[in-house]
Design a protein around this motif. Structure first.
Motif, short mmCIF file in Angstrom:
data_model
loop_
_atom_site.label_atom_id
_atom_site.label_comp_id
_atom_site.label_asym_id
_atom_site.label_seq_id
_atom_site.Cartn_x
_atom_site.Cartn_y
_atom_site.Cartn_z
N VAL A 275 0.85 -1.19 0.00
CA VAL A 275 0.00 0.00 0.00
C VAL A 275 0.89 1.24 0.00
N GLU A 276 0.62 2.14 -0.92
CA GLU A 276 1.36 3.40 -0.95
C GLU A 276 0.69 4.39 -0.01
N GLY A 277 1.43 4.83 0.97
CA GLY A 277 0.87 5.78 1.93
C GLY A 277 0.84 7.19 1.38
N ASN A 278 -0.32 7.81 1.42
CA ASN A 278 -0.46 9.20 1.02
C ASN A 278 -1.75 9.76 1.61
N ALA A 279 -2.01 11.03 1.35
CA ALA A 279 -3.18 11.69 1.93
C ALA A 279 -4.49 11.14 1.39
N GLU A 280 -4.44 10.41 0.27
CA GLU A 280 -5.65 9.85 -0.32
C GLU A 280 -6.03 8.49 0.27
N ARG B 75 -10.67 3.17 1.76
CA ARG B 75 -9.76 2.56 0.79
C ARG B 75 -8.88 1.50 1.44
N LEU B 76 -8.55 1.69 2.69
CA LEU B 76 -7.72 0.72 3.38
C LEU B 76 -8.51 -0.52 3.78
N VAL B 77 -9.71 -0.33 4.29
CA VAL B 77 -10.51 -1.44 4.79
C VAL B 77 -11.28 -2.14 3.67
N GLY B 78 -11.94 -1.36 2.81
CA GLY B 78 -12.76 -1.93 1.75
C GLY B 78 -14.11 -1.24 1.70
N HIS B 79 -14.98 -1.73 0.82
CA HIS B 79 -16.27 -1.07 0.64
C HIS B 79 -17.28 -2.04 0.03
N PHE B 80 -18.54 -1.72 0.19
CA PHE B 80 -19.61 -2.46 -0.49
C PHE B 80 -19.72 -1.95 -1.93
N ASP B 81 -19.88 -2.86 -2.85
CA ASP B 81 -20.04 -2.50 -4.25
C ASP B 81 -21.36 -1.73 -4.41
#
Length: 295
Positions: free
Chosen positions: A60-65, A70-76
Protein backbone atom coordinates in the motif's frame (compact mmCIF):
# COMPACT_ATOMS: atom_id res chain seq x y z
CA UNK A 1 8.79 -21.54 7.76
CA UNK A 2 12.11 -20.35 9.17
CA UNK A 3 14.39 -18.43 6.80
CA UNK A 4 17.73 -16.67 7.20
CA UNK A 5 19.72 -13.95 5.48
CA UNK A 6 21.42 -16.55 3.28
CA UNK A 7 18.04 -17.59 1.87
CA UNK A 8 17.53 -14.14 0.33
CA UNK A 9 20.41 -14.50 -2.14
CA UNK A 10 21.34 -11.34 -4.07
CA UNK A 11 18.01 -9.61 -3.47
CA UNK A 12 19.10 -8.07 -0.16
CA UNK A 13 22.73 -7.00 0.12
CA UNK A 14 24.50 -5.77 3.22
CA UNK A 15 21.47 -6.13 5.48
CA UNK A 16 22.34 -9.14 7.66
CA UNK A 17 21.51 -7.40 10.93
CA UNK A 18 18.26 -5.85 9.69
CA UNK A 19 17.08 -9.17 8.23
CA UNK A 20 17.78 -10.94 11.50
CA UNK A 21 15.93 -8.31 13.52
CA UNK A 22 12.96 -8.23 11.15
CA UNK A 23 12.58 -12.00 11.07
CA UNK A 24 12.79 -12.17 14.85
CA UNK A 25 10.14 -9.46 15.24
CA UNK A 26 7.77 -11.13 12.77
CA UNK A 27 8.33 -14.53 14.36
CA UNK A 28 7.41 -12.98 17.70
CA UNK A 29 4.15 -11.71 16.22
CA UNK A 30 5.16 -8.06 16.40
CA UNK A 31 4.31 -5.28 13.98
CA UNK A 32 7.27 -3.31 12.65
CA UNK A 33 8.21 0.18 11.44
CA UNK A 34 11.25 0.41 9.16
CA UNK A 35 12.67 3.91 9.41
CA UNK A 36 15.33 5.28 7.10
CA UNK A 37 16.11 7.45 4.07
CA UNK A 38 14.90 6.56 0.56
CA UNK A 39 16.78 3.93 -1.39
CA UNK A 40 18.00 1.91 1.58
CA UNK A 41 16.18 -1.25 0.55
CA UNK A 42 13.15 -1.23 2.85
CA UNK A 43 10.65 -2.40 0.23
CA UNK A 44 13.13 -4.84 -1.33
CA UNK A 45 13.76 -6.38 2.08
CA UNK A 46 10.06 -6.86 2.81
CA UNK A 47 9.25 -8.33 -0.60
CA UNK A 48 12.10 -10.83 -0.32
CA UNK A 49 11.13 -11.90 3.19
CA UNK A 50 7.46 -12.35 2.24
CA UNK A 51 8.37 -14.34 -0.87
CA UNK A 52 10.64 -16.70 1.06
CA UNK A 53 8.04 -17.17 3.78
CA UNK A 54 5.41 -17.90 1.11
CA UNK A 55 2.93 -15.47 2.62
CA UNK A 56 0.82 -12.92 0.71
CA UNK A 57 2.51 -9.53 0.37
CA UNK A 58 0.03 -6.65 0.18
CA UNK A 59 1.65 -3.35 -0.76
CA UNK A 60 0.00 0.00 0.00
CA UNK A 61 1.36 3.40 -0.95
CA UNK A 62 0.87 5.78 1.93
CA UNK A 63 -0.46 9.20 1.02
CA UNK A 64 -3.18 11.69 1.93
CA UNK A 65 -5.65 9.85 -0.32
CA UNK A 66 -5.49 6.65 1.75
CA UNK A 67 -8.83 6.96 3.53
CA UNK A 68 -10.19 4.36 5.97
CA UNK A 69 -12.56 3.17 3.25
CA UNK A 70 -9.76 2.56 0.79
CA UNK A 71 -7.72 0.72 3.38
CA UNK A 72 -10.51 -1.44 4.79
CA UNK A 73 -12.76 -1.93 1.75
CA UNK A 74 -16.27 -1.07 0.64
CA UNK A 75 -19.61 -2.46 -0.49
CA UNK A 76 -20.04 -2.50 -4.25
CA UNK A 77 -22.52 0.39 -4.81
CA UNK A 78 -24.15 -1.20 -7.84
CA UNK A 79 -24.72 -4.48 -6.02
CA UNK A 80 -26.06 -2.74 -2.91
CA UNK A 81 -29.00 -1.40 -4.93
CA UNK A 82 -29.90 -4.91 -6.02
CA UNK A 83 -29.01 -7.03 -2.99
CA UNK A 84 -28.61 -4.70 -0.05
CA UNK A 85 -25.66 -4.77 2.32
CA UNK A 86 -24.72 -8.45 2.20
CA UNK A 87 -21.22 -9.82 2.97
CA UNK A 88 -20.93 -11.32 -0.49
CA UNK A 89 -20.73 -7.94 -2.20
CA UNK A 90 -18.14 -6.44 0.11
CA UNK A 91 -14.86 -5.66 -1.70
CA UNK A 92 -11.93 -6.16 0.64
CA UNK A 93 -9.36 -3.41 0.87
CA UNK A 94 -5.69 -4.21 1.48
CA UNK A 95 -6.08 -4.34 5.27
CA UNK A 96 -8.86 -6.93 5.21
CA UNK A 97 -7.12 -8.83 2.41
CA UNK A 98 -4.01 -9.17 4.57
CA UNK A 99 -6.00 -10.01 7.71
CA UNK A 100 -8.12 -12.73 6.06
CA UNK A 101 -5.13 -14.32 4.30
CA UNK A 102 -2.68 -14.08 7.18
CA UNK A 103 -0.46 -12.00 4.94
CA UNK A 104 2.03 -9.20 5.35
CA UNK A 105 0.53 -5.72 4.97
CA UNK A 106 3.21 -3.22 3.97
CA UNK A 107 2.42 0.50 4.03
CA UNK A 108 5.03 2.76 2.50
CA UNK A 109 5.46 6.35 3.73
CA UNK A 110 3.46 5.80 6.90
CA UNK A 111 3.87 9.41 8.00
CA UNK A 112 1.89 10.57 4.95
CA UNK A 113 -1.23 8.60 5.97
CA UNK A 114 -4.14 10.59 7.48
CA UNK A 115 -4.67 10.20 11.22
CA UNK A 116 -8.19 8.77 10.84
CA UNK A 117 -6.76 5.96 8.69
CA UNK A 118 -4.01 5.27 11.21
CA UNK A 119 -6.69 4.88 13.87
CA UNK A 120 -8.13 1.94 11.91
CA UNK A 121 -4.70 0.34 11.91
CA UNK A 122 -4.43 0.70 15.68
CA UNK A 123 -7.40 -1.59 16.21
CA UNK A 124 -6.07 -4.24 13.85
CA UNK A 125 -2.69 -4.18 15.57
CA UNK A 126 -3.85 -4.24 19.17
CA UNK A 127 -7.01 -6.34 18.90
CA UNK A 128 -6.32 -8.41 15.80
CA UNK A 129 -9.70 -7.46 14.37
CA UNK A 130 -11.53 -4.64 12.63
CA UNK A 131 -15.22 -3.76 12.90
CA UNK A 132 -16.76 -2.71 9.60
CA UNK A 133 -20.20 -1.07 9.62
CA UNK A 134 -22.90 -3.32 8.11
CA UNK A 135 -20.34 -6.12 7.71
CA UNK A 136 -19.36 -6.88 11.28
CA UNK A 137 -16.06 -7.82 12.85
CA UNK A 138 -13.25 -9.36 10.82
CA UNK A 139 -10.57 -11.20 12.76
CA UNK A 140 -7.03 -11.60 11.50
CA UNK A 141 -5.87 -15.06 10.49
CA UNK A 142 -2.69 -16.50 11.96
CA UNK A 143 0.40 -14.93 10.46
CA UNK A 144 -1.04 -11.49 9.81
CA UNK A 145 1.65 -8.84 10.19
CA UNK A 146 1.76 -5.12 9.62
CA UNK A 147 5.01 -3.51 8.51
CA UNK A 148 5.37 0.16 7.67
CA UNK A 149 8.20 2.26 6.28
CA UNK A 150 8.85 5.94 6.70
CA UNK A 151 11.48 8.46 5.73
CA UNK A 152 12.37 10.68 8.70
CA UNK A 153 14.13 13.26 6.50
CA UNK A 154 11.21 14.30 4.32
CA UNK A 155 8.94 16.83 6.01
CA UNK A 156 6.84 17.90 3.01
CA UNK A 157 3.38 16.35 3.19
CA UNK A 158 4.18 14.33 6.28
CA UNK A 159 2.78 14.33 9.81
CA UNK A 160 4.17 13.32 13.16
CA UNK A 161 3.39 9.71 13.97
CA UNK A 162 1.48 9.35 17.22
CA UNK A 163 2.87 7.59 20.23
CA UNK A 164 0.02 5.08 19.96
CA UNK A 165 1.50 3.74 16.71
CA UNK A 166 5.02 3.52 18.12
CA UNK A 167 3.67 1.83 21.24
CA UNK A 168 2.25 -0.98 19.10
CA UNK A 169 5.23 -1.49 16.81
CA UNK A 170 8.88 -2.43 16.92
CA UNK A 171 11.22 0.00 15.17
CA UNK A 172 14.18 -0.95 12.98
CA UNK A 173 16.41 1.87 11.76
CA UNK A 174 17.88 1.37 8.29
CA UNK A 175 20.77 3.62 7.34
CA UNK A 176 22.80 3.62 4.16
CA UNK A 177 24.68 0.48 3.17
CA UNK A 178 28.44 0.15 3.60
CA UNK A 179 30.78 1.07 0.70
CA UNK A 180 31.42 -2.62 0.11
CA UNK A 181 27.70 -3.39 -0.08
CA UNK A 182 27.07 -0.45 -2.41
CA UNK A 183 29.88 -1.66 -4.66
CA UNK A 184 28.34 -5.12 -4.77
CA UNK A 185 24.96 -3.62 -5.65
CA UNK A 186 26.59 -1.58 -8.40
CA UNK A 187 28.26 -4.66 -9.84
CA UNK A 188 25.01 -6.63 -9.86
CA UNK A 189 22.55 -3.98 -11.03
CA UNK A 190 24.47 -1.66 -13.35
CA UNK A 191 26.46 -2.18 -16.57
CA UNK A 192 30.04 -3.41 -16.37
CA UNK A 193 32.57 -0.58 -15.99
CA UNK A 194 36.19 -0.35 -14.80
CA UNK A 195 36.39 -1.19 -11.09
CA UNK A 196 38.40 1.91 -10.16
CA UNK A 197 35.96 4.21 -11.96
CA UNK A 198 32.95 2.59 -10.27
CA UNK A 199 34.72 2.99 -6.91
CA UNK A 200 34.95 6.73 -7.57
CA UNK A 201 31.28 6.85 -8.50
CA UNK A 202 30.44 5.27 -5.15
CA UNK A 203 32.71 7.75 -3.38
CA UNK A 204 30.95 10.60 -5.19
CA UNK A 205 27.48 9.38 -4.29
CA UNK A 206 28.40 8.82 -0.66
CA UNK A 207 29.91 12.31 -0.46
CA UNK A 208 26.49 13.83 -1.23
CA UNK A 209 25.33 12.67 2.20
CA UNK A 210 27.90 14.75 4.07
CA UNK A 211 27.94 18.05 2.18
CA UNK A 212 27.07 21.04 4.36
CA UNK A 213 24.52 22.37 1.84
CA UNK A 214 22.75 19.02 1.43
CA UNK A 215 19.82 18.01 3.63
CA UNK A 216 19.30 14.59 2.02
CA UNK A 217 21.92 12.94 -0.16
CA UNK A 218 21.67 10.24 -2.78
CA UNK A 219 21.12 6.57 -2.07
CA UNK A 220 22.82 3.72 -3.91
CA UNK A 221 20.20 4.20 -6.63
CA UNK A 222 22.31 7.18 -7.66
CA UNK A 223 25.24 4.83 -8.27
CA UNK A 224 23.14 2.54 -10.44
CA UNK A 225 21.64 5.35 -12.52
CA UNK A 226 24.92 7.22 -12.88
CA UNK A 227 26.66 4.12 -14.25
CA UNK A 228 23.74 3.36 -16.56
CA UNK A 229 23.59 6.91 -17.93
CA UNK A 230 27.37 7.08 -18.36
CA UNK A 231 27.39 3.76 -20.21
CA UNK A 232 24.65 4.95 -22.56
CA UNK A 233 26.45 8.25 -23.17
CA UNK A 234 29.71 6.42 -23.85
CA UNK A 235 28.03 4.32 -26.50
CA UNK A 236 26.29 7.33 -28.06
CA UNK A 237 29.41 9.49 -28.12
CA UNK A 238 31.85 6.73 -28.99
CA UNK A 239 34.20 7.59 -26.12
CA UNK A 240 35.27 5.76 -22.94
CA UNK A 241 32.93 5.75 -19.97
CA UNK A 242 35.81 7.21 -17.94
CA UNK A 243 35.82 10.48 -19.94
CA UNK A 244 35.77 13.37 -17.45
CA UNK A 245 33.11 15.46 -19.17
CA UNK A 246 30.93 12.45 -19.85
CA UNK A 247 31.10 11.50 -16.18
CA UNK A 248 30.09 15.00 -15.10
CA UNK A 249 27.10 14.96 -17.43
CA UNK A 250 26.03 11.56 -16.10
CA UNK A 251 26.52 12.67 -12.50
CA UNK A 252 24.46 15.82 -13.04
CA UNK A 253 21.61 13.85 -14.59
CA UNK A 254 21.66 11.08 -11.98
CA UNK A 255 22.28 13.09 -8.82
CA UNK A 256 21.00 16.66 -9.13
CA UNK A 257 17.40 15.56 -8.60
CA UNK A 258 18.30 13.26 -5.72
CA UNK A 259 20.17 15.72 -3.53
CA UNK A 260 17.88 17.99 -1.56
CA UNK A 261 19.51 21.15 -0.28
CA UNK A 262 18.84 23.03 2.92
CA UNK A 263 16.36 25.85 2.38
CA UNK A 264 19.00 28.30 3.57
CA UNK A 265 21.43 27.27 0.80
CA UNK A 266 21.88 29.74 -2.05
CA UNK A 267 23.41 27.14 -4.35
CA UNK A 268 21.84 24.89 -6.96
CA UNK A 269 22.00 21.08 -6.90
CA UNK A 270 24.03 21.20 -10.14
CA UNK A 271 26.66 23.39 -8.49
CA UNK A 272 26.94 21.04 -5.52
CA UNK A 273 27.20 17.96 -7.75
CA UNK A 274 29.97 19.57 -9.79
CA UNK A 275 31.88 20.55 -6.65
CA UNK A 276 31.70 17.00 -5.33
CA UNK A 277 32.53 15.54 -8.74
CA UNK A 278 35.68 17.65 -8.98
CA UNK A 279 36.68 16.62 -5.46
CA UNK A 280 36.54 12.96 -6.45
CA UNK A 281 37.49 12.94 -10.16
CA UNK A 282 39.76 15.99 -10.17
CA UNK A 283 39.38 19.39 -11.80
CA UNK A 284 38.30 19.75 -15.41
CA UNK A 285 41.19 18.63 -17.64
CA UNK A 286 42.65 21.06 -20.14
CA UNK A 287 42.76 20.19 -23.83
CA UNK A 288 46.32 18.95 -23.65
CA UNK A 289 45.63 16.83 -20.58
CA UNK A 290 44.60 13.22 -20.56
CA UNK A 291 40.77 13.25 -20.53
CA UNK A 292 40.37 9.73 -19.17
CA UNK A 293 38.84 10.81 -15.90
CA UNK A 294 41.83 9.94 -13.73
CA UNK A 295 42.34 12.39 -10.89
Amino acid sequence: MSISYADLGDEVIGREREVELLLAALEAGAHVVLEGPPGTGKTTLLRAVAARQHVPFIFVEGNAELTPGRLVGHFDPAQVLAQGYTPEIFVDGPLLEAMRSGGLLYIEELNRVPEETLNVLLTSMSEGEVHVPRLGSVRAADGFSFVAAMNPYDSVGTARISGAIYDRTCRIAMGYQSPEAENQIGVLRAPEVPDDWRAKVIELVRSTRDHSDVRVGSSVRGVIDLVKVASALAQARGIPVTDWHLGLDAATVALSGRVRLHESSSRTPEEVVRELYEAVFGREPKDEDDDSGEA
